[in-house]
Every structure is written in C-alpha cells, then in structure tokens.
Write a protein that holds these residues in place. Structure first.
Motif, PDB file in Angstrom:
ATOM      1  N   UNK A  14     -14.962  -5.211   0.406  1.00 57.61           N
ATOM      2  CA  UNK A  14     -16.743  -5.819   1.539  1.00 57.61           C
ATOM      3  C   UNK A  14     -16.525  -5.053   2.712  1.00 57.61           C
ATOM      4  N   UNK A  15     -15.792  -4.016   3.119  1.00 57.69           N
ATOM      5  CA  UNK A  15     -16.455  -3.265   3.864  1.00 57.69           C
ATOM      6  C   UNK A  15     -15.831  -3.726   5.398  1.00 57.69           C
ATOM      7  N   UNK A  16     -14.420  -4.471   5.499  1.00 57.02           N
ATOM      8  CA  UNK A  16     -14.443  -5.577   6.620  1.00 57.02           C
ATOM      9  C   UNK A  16     -13.119  -5.039   6.955  1.00 57.02           C
ATOM     10  N   UNK A  17     -11.717  -5.244   5.888  1.00 52.30           N
ATOM     11  CA  UNK A  17     -10.859  -4.469   6.954  1.00 52.30           C
ATOM     12  C   UNK A  17     -10.310  -3.012   5.968  1.00 52.30           C
ATOM     13  N   UNK A  18      -8.997  -2.653   6.409  1.00 51.35           N
ATOM     14  CA  UNK A  18      -8.772  -1.683   5.852  1.00 51.35           C
ATOM     15  C   UNK A  18      -6.576  -2.219   6.274  1.00 51.35           C
ATOM     16  N   UNK A  19      -6.537  -2.770   5.199  1.00 47.49           N
ATOM     17  CA  UNK A  19      -4.635  -2.613   5.781  1.00 47.49           C
ATOM     18  C   UNK A  19      -3.712  -1.318   5.136  1.00 47.49           C
ATOM     19  N   UNK A  20      -3.072  -1.260   6.316  1.00 49.11           N
ATOM     20  CA  UNK A  20      -1.515  -0.630   6.151  1.00 49.11           C
ATOM     21  C   UNK A  20      -0.398  -0.948   5.468  1.00 49.11           C
ATOM     22  N   UNK A  21       0.488  -0.287   5.126  1.00 47.48           N
ATOM     23  CA  UNK A  21       1.561  -1.022   4.621  1.00 47.48           C
ATOM     24  C   UNK A  21       2.917  -0.478   5.998  1.00 47.48           C
ATOM     25  N   UNK A  22       3.660  -1.000   6.747  1.00 48.20           N
ATOM     26  CA  UNK A  22       4.788  -0.833   7.648  1.00 48.20           C
ATOM     27  C   UNK A  22       5.843  -0.823   7.062  1.00 48.20           C
ATOM     28  N   UNK A  23       6.643   0.366   6.690  1.00 45.04           N
ATOM     29  CA  UNK A  23       8.039  -0.104   7.168  1.00 45.04           C
ATOM     30  C   UNK A  23      10.006  -0.271   7.677  1.00 45.04           C
ATOM     31  N   UNK A  75       8.538  -8.456   2.213  1.00 48.07           N
ATOM     32  CA  UNK A  75       8.876  -8.646   2.315  1.00 48.07           C
ATOM     33  C   UNK A  75       9.522  -6.727   0.870  1.00 48.07           C
ATOM     34  N   UNK A  76      10.260  -6.062   1.851  1.00 45.75           N
ATOM     35  CA  UNK A  76      10.857  -5.340   2.921  1.00 45.75           C
ATOM     36  C   UNK A  76      10.826  -3.823   2.736  1.00 45.75           C
ATOM     37  N   UNK A  77      10.431  -3.354   3.398  1.00 44.26           N
ATOM     38  CA  UNK A  77      10.339  -1.881   3.519  1.00 44.26           C
ATOM     39  C   UNK A  77       9.462  -1.709   2.828  1.00 44.26           C
ATOM     40  N   UNK A  78       7.990  -2.225   2.824  1.00 49.11           N
ATOM     41  CA  UNK A  78       7.204  -1.890   1.591  1.00 49.11           C
ATOM     42  C   UNK A  78       6.182  -0.869   1.705  1.00 49.11           C
ATOM     43  N   UNK A  79       6.031  -0.005   0.092  1.00 53.78           N
ATOM     44  CA  UNK A  79       5.659   0.982   0.058  1.00 53.78           C
ATOM     45  C   UNK A  79       4.096   0.646   0.167  1.00 53.78           C
ATOM     46  N   UNK A  80       3.896   0.962  -1.265  1.00 56.39           N
ATOM     47  CA  UNK A  80       1.874   1.539  -1.861  1.00 56.39           C
ATOM     48  C   UNK A  80       1.565  -0.484  -1.335  1.00 56.39           C
ATOM     49  N   UNK A  81       0.108   0.178  -1.092  1.00 52.23           N
ATOM     50  CA  UNK A  81      -0.901  -1.065  -1.491  1.00 52.23           C
ATOM     51  C   UNK A  81      -2.095  -0.601  -1.667  1.00 52.23           C
ATOM     52  N   UNK A  82      -2.581  -2.233  -2.673  1.00 54.91           N
ATOM     53  CA  UNK A  82      -3.380  -1.226  -3.831  1.00 54.91           C
ATOM     54  C   UNK A  82      -3.949  -2.777  -4.038  1.00 54.91           C
ATOM     55  N   UNK A  83      -5.431  -2.134  -4.125  1.00 61.46           N
ATOM     56  CA  UNK A  83      -6.522  -3.332  -4.277  1.00 61.46           C
ATOM     57  C   UNK A  83      -6.772  -4.368  -5.126  1.00 61.46           C
ATOM     58  N   UNK A  84      -7.467  -4.936  -5.589  1.00 57.15           N
ATOM     59  CA  UNK A  84      -7.256  -5.673  -7.376  1.00 57.15           C
ATOM     60  C   UNK A  84      -9.036  -5.503  -6.572  1.00 57.15           C
ATOM     61  N   UNK A  85      -9.495  -4.891  -7.984  1.00 56.60           N
ATOM     62  CA  UNK A  85     -10.627  -4.397  -8.411  1.00 56.60           C
ATOM     63  C   UNK A  85     -11.619  -5.504  -8.712  1.00 56.60           C
ATOM     64  N   UNK A  86     -11.107  -6.557  -8.586  1.00 55.70           N
ATOM     65  CA  UNK A  86     -12.498  -7.222  -8.447  1.00 55.70           C
ATOM     66  C   UNK A  86     -12.866  -8.373  -6.952  1.00 55.70           C
ATOM     67  N   UNK A  87     -12.111  -7.071  -5.887  1.00 53.61           N
ATOM     68  CA  UNK A  87     -12.437  -7.394  -5.033  1.00 53.61           C
ATOM     69  C   UNK A  87     -11.458  -8.832  -4.279  1.00 53.61           C
ATOM     70  N   UNK A  88     -10.713  -9.465  -4.669  1.00 55.20           N
ATOM     71  CA  UNK A  88     -10.061 -10.371  -4.074  1.00 55.20           C
ATOM     72  C   UNK A  88      -8.789 -10.566  -3.596  1.00 55.20           C
ATOM     73  N   UNK A  89      -8.124  -9.817  -3.966  1.00 52.36           N
ATOM     74  CA  UNK A  89      -6.874  -9.964  -3.704  1.00 52.36           C
ATOM     75  C   UNK A  89      -6.145  -7.830  -3.412  1.00 52.36           C
ATOM     76  N   UNK A  90      -5.355  -8.195  -2.232  1.00 51.37           N
ATOM     77  CA  UNK A  90      -4.630  -6.444  -2.486  1.00 51.37           C
ATOM     78  C   UNK A  90      -2.921  -6.791  -3.119  1.00 51.37           C
ATOM     79  N   UNK A  91      -2.394  -5.623  -3.115  1.00 49.10           N
ATOM     80  CA  UNK A  91      -1.270  -5.878  -3.991  1.00 49.10           C
ATOM     81  C   UNK A  91      -0.160  -5.284  -2.713  1.00 49.10           C
ATOM     82  N   UNK A  92       0.846  -5.680  -1.427  1.00 52.73           N
ATOM     83  CA  UNK A  92       2.091  -4.250  -1.184  1.00 52.73           C
ATOM     84  C   UNK A  92       2.567  -4.744  -2.188  1.00 52.73           C
ATOM     85  N   UNK A  93       3.628  -4.100  -2.467  1.00 53.20           N
ATOM     86  CA  UNK A  93       4.842  -3.156  -3.150  1.00 53.20           C
ATOM     87  C   UNK A  93       6.117  -3.432  -2.414  1.00 53.20           C
TER      88      UNK A  93
END
Ligand code: CUK
Ligand code: CUA
Ligand code: CA
Length: 647
Positions: free
Chosen positions: A259-268, A330-348
């Motif tokens: 949507x152009x509203x957010x960016x999100x970053x993981x921190x380990x 949890x715990x020392x997350x690494x990749x972060x990937x938004x789903x193509x339907x625009x609804x979700x983002x997954x932290x690994x």
C-alpha cells in the motif's frame, strides 16, 4: 531425525545419500548452536514432520494422492527463449547475473561493485563515474529488487545492496548496466534492501546491519551501549538518501507493504550483543515497522538532526517513537517477506522453528491506537521446522519457507495457519521437500509482486557437497529449480553457481523483452559526459579520428567498425596522460568491439552505438599494440593498431 525415504524421488536421486544428509544437518546445527555452547531454544519438534501432526508434509503420500501431476521440464530447446529472467545476486563476487529460467542458463553478468575486465568495469571513465574515483576492490551484494508501480514490477531498475562497503547500486534494465552507486552515511554494512511497491519506487529501503558509534570517528569505541544503527530510505530516482531512522537493536532484512504505507525490518540483535552468544540471549527479538507518512511529516516539520558531515535528516525511531512499531518475534528472525495479496508479511524465525505472520491492517490498528499490544499484529505463528530463513509465495495462498538446518523447503497454507492459530484443528503444512543443502533464500516466479504466478521456485542452497564434480576445496553453491505449479513441489534441476547468490528475483520475460535495447542510443547518459568532452575538442565522435594535445594531456579519438579501428597508430610521449575514446559505429546488432592496449591494463567493451573511454599514464616507452578483444569479424585478429610512446 526423521525418515528420509519419504522424500522420494528427489532425495534419492543420484548422490543424495540419506546418511550424509543427516551429517549435513547435524553439522549445521553444531555450527549454529554448538559454537556458542547454547541449545537451540524453542527448536524442539512436536512430531516427525514439524509442528502439524499428521500434516500433508509427508510428501510421499502427497505424491501418491496427486500423482497425476508430472514435473514441468527445465528443457528449453535450442533457439527458444526462457519464459523467465532471473536476476541473481552475485554475493561476494559483487556482480549481478542474469539467468534464464527454467533452463538456468546464464545469459549475462552485470558488474556492479566488482571490477570486471570483460567490459572494462573499473577501467573505463564511464564506469569510474559510476564507481567513484577511489572505488573499493569489490562488494558483497545480497538483495536485487526491481522497481515496482502499484505492486507490479515495472522493468525500470534493479536496486542492490553492498554489505561490504555500505553502498546501494542501481542497474538500468534497458541496457543492463549499473548507472548509480551511492554510499549510505552514518551506518555500517547495508544488508536488507527492498523497494517501495506503491504508488511506485519511490523509495529504496536499506538496512544498516551493524551497530556503530555516532559519529564513528574514534569516540565511544569501548562503549557498546552507545552503538546504534539506522534504517535508510533512498530516493530511487535521484539516488540520494532521503531520510534515516535511528532504531533500537540492529537491522537484518527489510520488506515493504503493497500500500506504500510501511516498511518493516527484522532485528536479530535486540540484545545489543557484540558476539554470537550475546545476540542469542533473548527468546524474542523483533520486527520494526516504519510509518512512512509519519516519517515524511516529521522531516517536513524539521524534527530531525544530522550527524557529522552528512546532511541526511536523521529521525529518532527508538522505542516510544510514534514513527515506529516494534513487534516481538522469536528468535533472531532473519528474512521478512510480504504476501502477494498485500495482506500479510512473514518474519522467519531462524532460531525458532516458527515463522510469524503479521497482518498489515493490524499494523494500521496499532498506529491508530486501536490495538495496544504490538504482538496482536501476529495472526499466526506456524511451526515449520529448523532454521526458517526466507519465505516465498505462489499467489494461490501458499507460502514456501526455506529451512536452513533441515535442508528443506516447507510448503504451508497461510489461511490454514491463521485458522490453526485461532484454535481450529487444521493442517497448514502441505509438504516438505528436501533440498541439497542448507537453503538461504527461495524465490518464486513473480513472487514479490501482485503477479505471483506460482510456476517455479528456486532454492538457493549454500552447500552443494557432492552434487557436482569436485572443484577443489571451494565448492559451488547449488541452486535448485522446483516446479510448484501443482499440488506437490517437484525438484526439476540442480544448477551450480559461483559464490554466493543470497537472493534472486524471477521475472516473466514480458517485463523486459521489448524494453531491453539491442544497441546504445547516441544520446544515452551513460557516455554523455565523454561525448560532451569530444564536442569541446571540436570532435564528432561518429566520424572523426583525431589526436589532440593539451599540455601533457593527450586525447585520442577513433571509431571502430569491423574489422578496423579508424586509427592504425597514434603517438604520445612517455609521461603523458592519455585518454582514448572509441566510438563503435557498427550499427549491426551484436557486433561489439573491445579495445585493449597490451601491457597497459586497458580493456573496454564498445557495443553497437556506444562510446567508451579510458584514461591512463603512458609510463612505458615503446611500441604497444592495441587490439579488439571481442571476436567481431573474420578479420578480427587483424583489428589492431599501435600506440607509439616516445621516450
Ligand atoms: S540474506 Cu543471505 S541467506 Cu543477506 Cu537475504 Cu538470508
Ligand atoms: Cu572488433 Cu574484434
Ligand atoms: Ca537475538
């Protein structure tokens, strides 16, 4: 650890010995946890097949059930085109590679941070204008991402990070050439990199990974509490850093919403640790969300400072700031990937066997004050297996997560994972497939856009072990091509690659096929400065052959047309600063020439329509032949001339 025979036929293909697979798994575990003398907290498995009891992850059964689906072929007949272009990051080679998918044939290498003698990257004046005058010896690039418009790839640029020298580069897709490289100030090691998807790119988001004193000028060396890092937004059009946001902890990977509203970053490293055990203390680190509108407003209102010589606005986004949201993960997350339907983002989760599914709309609610606990943005936390690093999507509601330690890819369903999180008895796990070995990123065709088409998945495996002929102690990586078009994933091909592609994007050829130029346009900005210099000398680079002296500076202008350079020789004096400018006036597609001066370290590629130049000091007297390095003509060997350097 579990029955390896379930993963047939892939795992039992030649060379995949189950005993060795277990060895690989155990050694990876030892490497991750043993070295720190720490157990992998939270990594206990509930069942043999990950968290979901009796899941369809038992892919042997899955294959029998859906046995009608034949794996698609990677064979692309001679003369036929691949359906997809993959932009492969070259990792510590510093380059980007263009690879056809499904054939996995390498089509081109694009030097970015690395000097490359083939095209004279780091030799020519045109490349030095991009690299800068004192360019470092190379780079470490991980994350290539194409510019987007409204969540669709738009074919303009590829942006890529350099972790080794804290830089970001832009590649023009019309000519497949790097056109800008910038240093990012105030931070160290750009790792995660993504583009703003909407309304367009727009911003390029870049994570400074390591925490350093500010300014990093020798102060606070022994005072790690004062170390910090920042999230940077770069204007993708001007390639200037627009703003930076100071964060708590460090920054690993980053992602943007649709949507152009957010960016999100993981921190380990929420712990602020300085060593491995130090970064593994907390059961949860976090993902930090950046509210772009609020940040832009704060910049407008002057609520920032600057650091040292840098003029970049730096805003405070640490805990308590209205600009950011810290979501415990949890715990020392690494990749972060938004789903193509625009609804979700997954932290690994990496050191957690889980991935965390965050709903963007709940982030809206959090920033609006309607949700109090940031953890309430997490709508599912499926347990997938050991070492989840990155997730990709097929556009049909399924996600594919690489399991580094398990050497597997887990296919799971997002809706079912959310239902399970809400207490429903459903299996979200669809299948696990063995890969060889230790995957980092995986990527699906068009998977980072609304146009995710679920045809192919590439698993970028860090280890190839015995999959290929021995290449000495250093082994190639192994990129595996997996057909995901059916119910079950099917391994189709192995592809050895030079270290180390961390990430790749797979684009349908329609995005590029008509946009990529087959010759240079004469007004191309890439060599405009060189052409302007010629003009000042009264030289028309398309027709003139001239040697112009200005004191100790000598300018040599010539054209190339197969099989001759327009100058058979030119004369300079020892100690002169010589600039050779060659313009390729061959208008025939694919007739590139090269210009190499023997024993002078000069080589440059001049493709149809291009002007290329190199400047050097004539520090050796004598006869030095120059010759064409691209086999351009039957008389290519004869395409040569002499530089005469007077003592
Ligand atoms: S990172 Cu290397 S495997 Cu730099 Cu995207 Cu995860
Ligand atoms: Cu020109 Cu070879
Ligand atoms: Ca941590």
């Amino acid at each position: 650890m579990h029955d390896e025979s379930k993963n047939k036929p892939e795992a039992n293909a030649e060379g995949a010995d189950p005993a060795r697979r277990n060895f690989m798994k155990n050694s990876a575990l030892a490497g991750l946890a043993g070295a720190a003398g720490l157990a992998l907290a939270g990594c206990g498995r509930k069942g043999e097949h990950g968290g979901a009891e009796g899941a369809a992850g038992h892919d042997g059964e899955g294959q029998r059930k859906h046995g009608e689906h034949e794996a698609a072929s990677d064979h692309v007949p001679p003369g036929q085109l691949d359906e997809y272009y993959g932009f492969w990051s070259g990792g510590q080679s510093g380059e980007v590679r263009l690879v056809g998918v499904p054939s996995m044939r390498e089509l081109m290498r694009i030097p970015v941070f690395n000097p490359d003698f083939t095209i004279g990257w780091g030799v020519t004046n045109e490349s030095k204008r991009v690299l800068g005058p004192n360019f470092p010896p190379g780079g470490d690039c991980h994350h290539p991402h194409m510019s987007q418009t409204d969540g669709h790839y738009d074919g303009r640029y590829i942006f890529i990070n350099d972790k080794a020298h804290t830089r970001v580069a832009r590649i023009r897709c019309d000519v497949m050439r790097t056109d800008r490289i910038i240093d990012v100030p105030n931070v160290q090691a750009i790792h995660g990199l993504r583009v703003q998807r909407a309304p367009r790119t727009g911003y390029v988001f870049a994570n400074g990974e390591f925490m350093i004193p500010a300014p990093n000028d020798g102060r606070d060396l022994e005072d790690p509490k004062k170390y910090q890092t920042m999230f940077s937004a770069i204007d993708g059009d001007t390639m200037e850093v627009a703003w930076q946001v100071l964060v708590d902890g460090n920054l690993d990977n980053t992602e943007a919403d649709y949507a152009g509203k957010y960016a999100i970053s993981t921190c380990y490293n929420s712990e602020g640790g300085l060593d491995l055990p130090g970064t593994m203390q907390a059961e949860r680190d976090w993902a930090v969300v950046f509210n772009i509108a609020r940040i832009e407003e704060a910049v407008k209102q002057g609520k920032f400072k600057t650091i040292g010589d840098s003029k970049v606005p730096v805003l405070d986004g640490r805990h308590g700031s209205a600009l950011t949201l810290y979501i415990p993960i949890p715990k020392n997350p690494h990749g972060i990937n938004a789903s193509p339907d625009g609804k979700y983002v997954v932290a690994n989760g990496k050191l957690s066997p889980t991935v965390s599914v965050i709903e963007w709309s709940r982030i809206d609610d959090c920033f609006a004050g309607k949700l109090k606990d940031p953890r309430d943005t997490v709508v599912a936390e499926p347990e997938l297996g050991l070492g989840p690093l990155h997730t990709a999507y097929d556009g049909r509601g399924n996600a594919y997560t690489t399991l580094f330690i398990d050497s597997q890819i887990a296919k799971w369903n997002i809706a079912d994972a959310i239902a399970a999180h809400n207490g429903k008895k459903v299996n979200y796990l669809r299948q696990k497939i063995d890969v060889a070995y230790q995957p980092g990123h995986c990527h699906t065709s068009m998977g980072e856009s609304h146009d995710a088409d679920g045809k192919w998945l590439v698993s970028l495996n860090k280890f190839s072990k015995d999959r290929f002929l021995p290449t000495g102690p250093l082994h190639p990586d192994n990129d595996q091509l997996i057909d995901i078009s059916g119910e079950t994933m099917k391994l189709v091909a192995d592809g050895p690659v030079y270290a180390e592609p961390h990430d790749v994007i797979l684009l349908h050829r329609r995005l590029l096929i008509d946009k990529v130029k087959k010759s240079w346009e004469r007004d191309d900005p890439f060599f405009a400065e060189t052409v302007a210099m010629a003009k000042k000398h009264g030289v028309n680079v398309l027709s003139d052959s001239k040697v112009i002296r200005e004191g100790r500076k000598v300018f040599v202008y010539m054209t190339s047309a197969a099989p001759i350079f327009s100058l058979g020789s030119f004369k300079v004096k020892k100690g002169d600063e010589v600039t050779v400018v060659v313009t390729n006036i061959d208008a025939v597609e694919d007739v590139s020439h090269g210009f190499c001066i023997v024993n002078y370290g000069i080589n440059m590629e001049i493709s149809p329509g291009a002007t290329a130049s190199a400047t050097f000091t004539a520090d050796k007297a004598g006869v030095f032949w120059y010759y064409c390095t691209f086999f351009c003509h039957a008389m290519h060997m004869e395409m040569s001339g002499r530089m005469l350097v007077e003592a």
